[in-house]
Scaffold this active site. Structure first.
Site, PDB file in Angstrom:
ATOM      1  N   THR A  14       0.840  -1.206   0.000  1.00  0.00           N
ATOM      2  CA  THR A  14       0.000   0.000   0.000  1.00  0.00           C
ATOM      3  C   THR A  14       0.873   1.252   0.000  1.00  0.00           C
ATOM      4  O   THR A  14       0.625   2.212  -0.745  1.00  0.00           O
ATOM      5  CB  THR A  14      -0.907   0.021   1.258  1.00  0.00           C
ATOM      6  OG1 THR A  14      -1.649  -1.187   1.294  1.00  0.00           O
ATOM      7  CG2 THR A  14      -1.846   1.207   1.263  1.00  0.00           C
ATOM      8  N   ARG A  21       1.953   7.319  -6.477  1.00  0.00           N
ATOM      9  CA  ARG A  21       0.901   8.256  -6.899  1.00  0.00           C
ATOM     10  C   ARG A  21       1.241   9.683  -6.497  1.00  0.00           C
ATOM     11  O   ARG A  21       0.857  10.636  -7.158  1.00  0.00           O
ATOM     12  CB  ARG A  21      -0.441   7.861  -6.268  1.00  0.00           C
ATOM     13  CG  ARG A  21      -1.050   6.654  -6.928  1.00  0.00           C
ATOM     14  CD  ARG A  21      -2.541   6.555  -6.669  1.00  0.00           C
ATOM     15  NE  ARG A  21      -3.022   5.276  -7.162  1.00  0.00           N
ATOM     16  CZ  ARG A  21      -3.147   4.187  -6.412  1.00  0.00           C
ATOM     17  NH1 ARG A  21      -2.858   4.240  -5.123  1.00  0.00           N
ATOM     18  NH2 ARG A  21      -3.569   3.070  -6.927  1.00  0.00           N
ATOM     19  N   SER A  38       1.943  -8.626  -2.071  1.00  0.00           N
ATOM     20  CA  SER A  38       0.553  -8.190  -2.131  1.00  0.00           C
ATOM     21  C   SER A  38      -0.443  -9.338  -2.277  1.00  0.00           C
ATOM     22  O   SER A  38      -1.326  -9.298  -3.112  1.00  0.00           O
ATOM     23  CB  SER A  38       0.385  -7.205  -3.298  1.00  0.00           C
ATOM     24  OG  SER A  38      -0.851  -6.538  -3.197  1.00  0.00           O
ATOM     25  N   ASN A  41      -3.645 -12.387   2.610  1.00  0.00           N
ATOM     26  CA  ASN A  41      -3.487 -13.265   3.807  1.00  0.00           C
ATOM     27  C   ASN A  41      -4.851 -13.689   4.338  1.00  0.00           C
ATOM     28  O   ASN A  41      -5.036 -14.826   4.753  1.00  0.00           O
ATOM     29  CB  ASN A  41      -2.819 -12.594   5.012  1.00  0.00           C
ATOM     30  CG  ASN A  41      -1.853 -11.518   4.700  1.00  0.00           C
ATOM     31  OD1 ASN A  41      -2.092 -10.751   3.778  1.00  0.00           O
ATOM     32  ND2 ASN A  41      -0.775 -11.457   5.440  1.00  0.00           N
ATOM     33  N   CYS A  42      -5.778 -12.724   4.325  1.00  0.00           N
ATOM     34  CA  CYS A  42      -7.062 -12.960   4.973  1.00  0.00           C
ATOM     35  C   CYS A  42      -7.875 -14.029   4.243  1.00  0.00           C
ATOM     36  O   CYS A  42      -8.797 -14.605   4.811  1.00  0.00           O
ATOM     37  CB  CYS A  42      -7.853 -11.656   5.058  1.00  0.00           C
ATOM     38  SG  CYS A  42      -6.863 -10.324   5.768  1.00  0.00           S
ATOM     39  N   PRO A 275      15.421   9.403  12.657  1.00  0.00           N
ATOM     40  CA  PRO A 275      14.795  10.203  11.617  1.00  0.00           C
ATOM     41  C   PRO A 275      14.864   9.426  10.300  1.00  0.00           C
ATOM     42  O   PRO A 275      15.826   8.711  10.066  1.00  0.00           O
ATOM     43  CB  PRO A 275      15.659  11.471  11.555  1.00  0.00           C
ATOM     44  CG  PRO A 275      16.831  11.259  12.422  1.00  0.00           C
ATOM     45  CD  PRO A 275      16.633  10.010  13.214  1.00  0.00           C
ATOM     46  N   TYR A 278      10.691   4.786   9.264  1.00  0.00           N
ATOM     47  CA  TYR A 278       9.268   4.690   9.624  1.00  0.00           C
ATOM     48  C   TYR A 278       8.895   3.218   9.786  1.00  0.00           C
ATOM     49  O   TYR A 278       9.550   2.340   9.232  1.00  0.00           O
ATOM     50  CB  TYR A 278       8.414   5.297   8.513  1.00  0.00           C
ATOM     51  CG  TYR A 278       8.683   6.770   8.260  1.00  0.00           C
ATOM     52  CD1 TYR A 278       7.838   7.744   8.765  1.00  0.00           C
ATOM     53  CD2 TYR A 278       9.790   7.178   7.509  1.00  0.00           C
ATOM     54  CE1 TYR A 278       8.077   9.097   8.537  1.00  0.00           C
ATOM     55  CE2 TYR A 278      10.040   8.526   7.280  1.00  0.00           C
ATOM     56  CZ  TYR A 278       9.180   9.470   7.793  1.00  0.00           C
ATOM     57  OH  TYR A 278       9.435  10.805   7.560  1.00  0.00           O
ATOM     58  N   LYS A 432     -36.891   1.651  13.369  1.00  0.00           N
ATOM     59  CA  LYS A 432     -35.959   1.887  14.486  1.00  0.00           C
ATOM     60  C   LYS A 432     -34.881   0.826  14.356  1.00  0.00           C
ATOM     61  O   LYS A 432     -35.087  -0.325  14.717  1.00  0.00           O
ATOM     62  CB  LYS A 432     -36.701   1.707  15.816  1.00  0.00           C
ATOM     63  CG  LYS A 432     -36.923   2.998  16.563  1.00  0.00           C
ATOM     64  CD  LYS A 432     -37.368   2.750  17.978  1.00  0.00           C
ATOM     65  CE  LYS A 432     -38.768   2.251  17.980  1.00  0.00           C
ATOM     66  NZ  LYS A 432     -39.549   1.980  19.045  1.00  0.00           N
TER      67      LYS A 432
HETATM   68  P1  FAD Z   1       2.217  -8.606   6.286  1.00  0.00           P
HETATM   69  O1  FAD Z   1       1.065  -8.363   5.406  1.00  0.00           O
HETATM   70  O2  FAD Z   1       2.294  -9.898   7.025  1.00  0.00           O
HETATM   71  O3  FAD Z   1       3.536  -8.448   5.417  1.00  0.00           O
HETATM   72  C1  FAD Z   1       4.818  -8.555   5.953  1.00  0.00           C
HETATM   73  C2  FAD Z   1       5.767  -9.060   4.885  1.00  0.00           C
HETATM   74  O4  FAD Z   1       7.098  -8.715   5.258  1.00  0.00           O
HETATM   75  C3  FAD Z   1       5.750 -10.579   4.730  1.00  0.00           C
HETATM   76  O5  FAD Z   1       5.412 -10.946   3.412  1.00  0.00           O
HETATM   77  C4  FAD Z   1       7.186 -10.989   5.060  1.00  0.00           C
HETATM   78  O6  FAD Z   1       7.667 -12.064   4.272  1.00  0.00           O
HETATM   79  C5  FAD Z   1       7.963  -9.718   4.795  1.00  0.00           C
HETATM   80  N1  FAD Z   1       9.211  -9.635   5.545  1.00  0.00           N
HETATM   81  C6  FAD Z   1       9.369  -9.818   6.883  1.00  0.00           C
HETATM   82  N2  FAD Z   1      10.675  -9.657   7.214  1.00  0.00           N
HETATM   83  C7  FAD Z   1      11.331  -9.339   6.070  1.00  0.00           C
HETATM   84  C8  FAD Z   1      12.690  -9.055   5.771  1.00  0.00           C
HETATM   85  N3  FAD Z   1      13.626  -9.054   6.725  1.00  0.00           N
HETATM   86  N4  FAD Z   1      13.041  -8.782   4.499  1.00  0.00           N
HETATM   87  C9  FAD Z   1      12.090  -8.792   3.512  1.00  0.00           C
HETATM   88  N5  FAD Z   1      10.795  -9.060   3.744  1.00  0.00           N
HETATM   89  C10 FAD Z   1      10.410  -9.325   5.007  1.00  0.00           C
HETATM   90  N6  FAD Z   1      -6.799  -9.099   9.269  1.00  0.00           N
HETATM   91  C11 FAD Z   1      -8.035  -8.591   9.191  1.00  0.00           C
HETATM   92  O7  FAD Z   1      -8.209  -7.409   9.473  1.00  0.00           O
HETATM   93  N7  FAD Z   1      -9.095  -9.371   8.809  1.00  0.00           N
HETATM   94  C12 FAD Z   1      -8.946 -10.684   8.489  1.00  0.00           C
HETATM   95  O8  FAD Z   1      -9.915 -11.366   8.120  1.00  0.00           O
HETATM   96  C13 FAD Z   1      -7.664 -11.255   8.590  1.00  0.00           C
HETATM   97  N8  FAD Z   1      -7.472 -12.567   8.320  1.00  0.00           N
HETATM   98  C14 FAD Z   1      -6.214 -13.071   8.388  1.00  0.00           C
HETATM   99  C15 FAD Z   1      -6.031 -14.424   8.101  1.00  0.00           C
HETATM  100  C16 FAD Z   1      -4.771 -14.987   8.138  1.00  0.00           C
HETATM  101  C17 FAD Z   1      -4.599 -16.442   7.850  1.00  0.00           C
HETATM  102  C18 FAD Z   1      -3.645 -14.165   8.458  1.00  0.00           C
HETATM  103  C19 FAD Z   1      -2.259 -14.746   8.491  1.00  0.00           C
HETATM  104  C20 FAD Z   1      -3.813 -12.822   8.766  1.00  0.00           C
HETATM  105  C21 FAD Z   1      -5.092 -12.264   8.729  1.00  0.00           C
HETATM  106  N9  FAD Z   1      -5.306 -10.923   9.031  1.00  0.00           N
HETATM  107  C22 FAD Z   1      -6.574 -10.410   8.975  1.00  0.00           C
HETATM  108  C23 FAD Z   1      -4.203 -10.030   9.465  1.00  0.00           C
HETATM  109  C24 FAD Z   1      -3.641  -9.193   8.318  1.00  0.00           C
HETATM  110  O9  FAD Z   1      -3.305 -10.042   7.270  1.00  0.00           O
HETATM  111  C25 FAD Z   1      -2.419  -8.433   8.815  1.00  0.00           C
HETATM  112  O10 FAD Z   1      -2.825  -7.573   9.851  1.00  0.00           O
HETATM  113  C26 FAD Z   1      -1.735  -7.594   7.731  1.00  0.00           C
HETATM  114  O11 FAD Z   1      -1.352  -8.407   6.662  1.00  0.00           O
HETATM  115  C27 FAD Z   1      -0.513  -6.877   8.298  1.00  0.00           C
HETATM  116  O12 FAD Z   1       0.178  -6.209   7.294  1.00  0.00           O
HETATM  117  P2  FAD Z   1       1.751  -5.988   7.404  1.00  0.00           P
HETATM  118  O13 FAD Z   1       2.168  -5.243   6.188  1.00  0.00           O
HETATM  119  O14 FAD Z   1       2.090  -5.441   8.719  1.00  0.00           O
HETATM  120  O15 FAD Z   1       2.362  -7.464   7.383  1.00  0.00           O
END
Ligand code: FAD
Length: 443
Positions: A14, A21, A38, A41-42, A275, A278, A432
């Site tokens: 994202t 953009r 991308s 997961n959900c 600094p 993020y 209601k």
């Molecule tokens: P992620 O989307 O997990 O992405 C992190 C990425 O970083 C991973 O691909 C990983 O490989 C990569 N990475 C980590 N370390 C390194 C590194 N050192 N170098 C390079 N890459 C690295 N949330 C909801 O709100 N509703 C739902 O229904 C829901 N269902 C879910 C179901 C499942 C099975 C799972 C696993 C999660 C679910 N979630 C749900 C949670 C949601 O997917 C996460 O909150 C969200 O994906 C978090 O985004 P993120 O970018 O923090 O981490």
């Protein structure tokens, strides 16, 4: 500017597209250690169960497609192994070529997510049928194991969102399922009396629901689970779904300040203590919208929102991420359970004064076919401020919780829920609405 992002799924992807953009000239490099970026997961549990038939539907973007569409430098199979805050660079290993190199940045965004908690359980190393579910390879392994072995029964350890979703999907596959949960209820974000409705539904579907018991050891190469109570559960497959922990080792090693349970501390501009570094998503500590304490809320909405905002902030737009309400929803067979804000359990633990009300209105006009009751609970402070809401039912639950979440966001009081003008026709609601009813009851 040269902006580097670590992690290519919810938050990272994202941020990358929003950055593009906002600026056509920036160099944007996205590192993902896995093959896929991308992905959804959900949706993973629903492909295991067969509701989402086509695996490719989970792959929302390909590396080539997203690189070309947005002019991004996306490097998958590329793990960031160290962050050097002073040098403003990261060390990277390409797992396909084994090449290692350094890449400099002007700004760095950490979106490494969370990993499944796997405690050191006796016997785990002897079992090849114990899995957790976090990404596409995990899902593939579970599906392949079920296909290639004679799996008739499965155990799930942990009754949170992922545990419950896996329970339902394994039942869909026709397996006998044992669900083992240490506390006295599933879904920790709702209170016991609402969770009881879920327990009954889980029971109705023939799941062996074991509450108040934990996994002590894995025996017979994974064919049997020994629980704390001494109970033994025969199993062909086990899913560990006992929670997640921030993937913050890199940050820790770089001297980035951590907070609660190893999550990265950030300010309202999503900045770490360095600094230009993020952090966003499951890896960060957030402020609880209701009680103001630090907390972890690993959900997709906050990760996506923070991904957009961090791009805005890096581009000089005056934006802030202040707090997370934890609005969430899950499907448990025919039921929907949703909540926002704090539960009664949380309010009690923090000694926050509250009133609570329960109502059970119909999802829509009783005279129109298909109406069913929603168990709705509202928590509010003595001066009326809404502190939380939760609902369980078969229809229209998440709509009511989303309305209350919106009202909370804009500071409405409980009695003001009566005055929200909501869409009505008999198939959808009542003149209601249940949300209005909560307002009248609270008044
Ligand atoms: P992620 O989307 O997990 O992405 C992190 C990425 O970083 C991973 O691909 C990983 O490989 C990569 N990475 C980590 N370390 C390194 C590194 N050192 N170098 C390079 N890459 C690295 N949330 C909801 O709100 N509703 C739902 O229904 C829901 N269902 C879910 C179901 C499942 C099975 C799972 C696993 C999660 C679910 N979630 C749900 C949670 C949601 O997917 C996460 O909150 C969200 O994906 C978090 O985004 P993120 O970018 O923090 O981490």
């Amino acid at each position: 500017k040269k902006i580097v992002i670590i992690g290519g799924v919810a938050g990272g992807a994202t941020a990358a597209t929003r950055l593009r953009r906002l600026s056509e000239n920036d160099e944007i490099i996205l590192f993902e250690k896995g093959e896929y970026i991308s992905f959804a997961n959900c949706g993973l549990p629903y492909h295991i169960g067969g509701t989402i038939k086509n695996r490719d539907d989970l792959l929302l973007q390909t590396v080539d497609g997203m690189s070309q569409q947005y002019g991004l430098d996306i490097r998958n199979f590329s793990e960031v192994t160290a962050i050097h805050p002073q040098k403003k660079s990261v060390s990277v290993t390409n797992h396909q070529t084994n090449e290692t190199y350094e890449e400099t940045f002007d700004q760095l965004i950490i979106s490494t997510g969370a990993k499944a908690i796997v405690p050191p359980i006796e016997g785990l190393d002897t079992a090849e049928n114990v899995f957790s579910l976090r990404n596409i390879p995990d899902m593939d392994h579970i599906k392949a194991y079920i296909k290639e072995h004679h799996v008739t029964q499965a155990s799930i350890v942990g009754g949170g969102f992922i545990g419950l979703e896996m329970m339902e999907n394994l039942v869909e596959l026709g397996l006998q399922v044992h669900l083992i949960e240490m506390s006295d209820q599933v879904m920790p974000n709702i209170d016991f009396e609402l969770a009881q409705i879920l327990h009954a539904q889980i029971d109705l579907h023939g799941v062996d629901l074991i509450l108040g018991d934990g996994l002590k050891a894995i025996q017979q190469q994974g064919r049997e689970l020994l629980l704390t109570s001494g109970k033994k559960i025969p199993t062909d497959l086990t899913i560990l779904a006992i929670g997640v922990t921030p993937e913050s080792t890199l940050a820790k090693e770089a001297g980035i300040e951590l907070g609660l349970r190893g999550a990265i501390k950030v300010d309202q501009k999503l900045r770490t203590n360095f600094p230009d570094i993020y952090a966003i998503g499951d890896v960060i500590e957030v402020t609880d919208f209701v009680n103001g304490t630090p907390t972890l809320i690993p959900l997709a909405w906050p990760a996506n929102r923070q991904g957009r905002l961090v791009a805005d902030i890096i581009n000089g737009i005056d934006a802030c991420y202040t707090a997370t309400q934890g609005t969430s929803v899950a499907k448990i067979f025919e039921l929907t359970a949703a909540s926002t804000g704090n539960s009664e359990k949380t309010l009690k633990r923090l000694e926050i004064p509250y009133h609570s009300i329960h109502i059970h209105p119909n999802s829509h006009a009783g005279y129109y076919p298909g109406a069913s009751p929603i168990a709705l609970k509202l928590l509010f402070s003595p001066d009326g401020k809404i502190l939380g809401a939760q609902g369980v039912g078969t229809d229209g639950v998440e709509k009511r919780i989303d309305v209350i979440s919106t009202a909370m966001k804009f500071g409405a009081t409980a009695d003001e829920l009566a005055g929200i003008e909501l869409a009505y026709a008999p198939p959808y609601s009542s003149a209601k609405d249940p949300v209005n009813m909560l307002g009248y009851t609270a008044d």
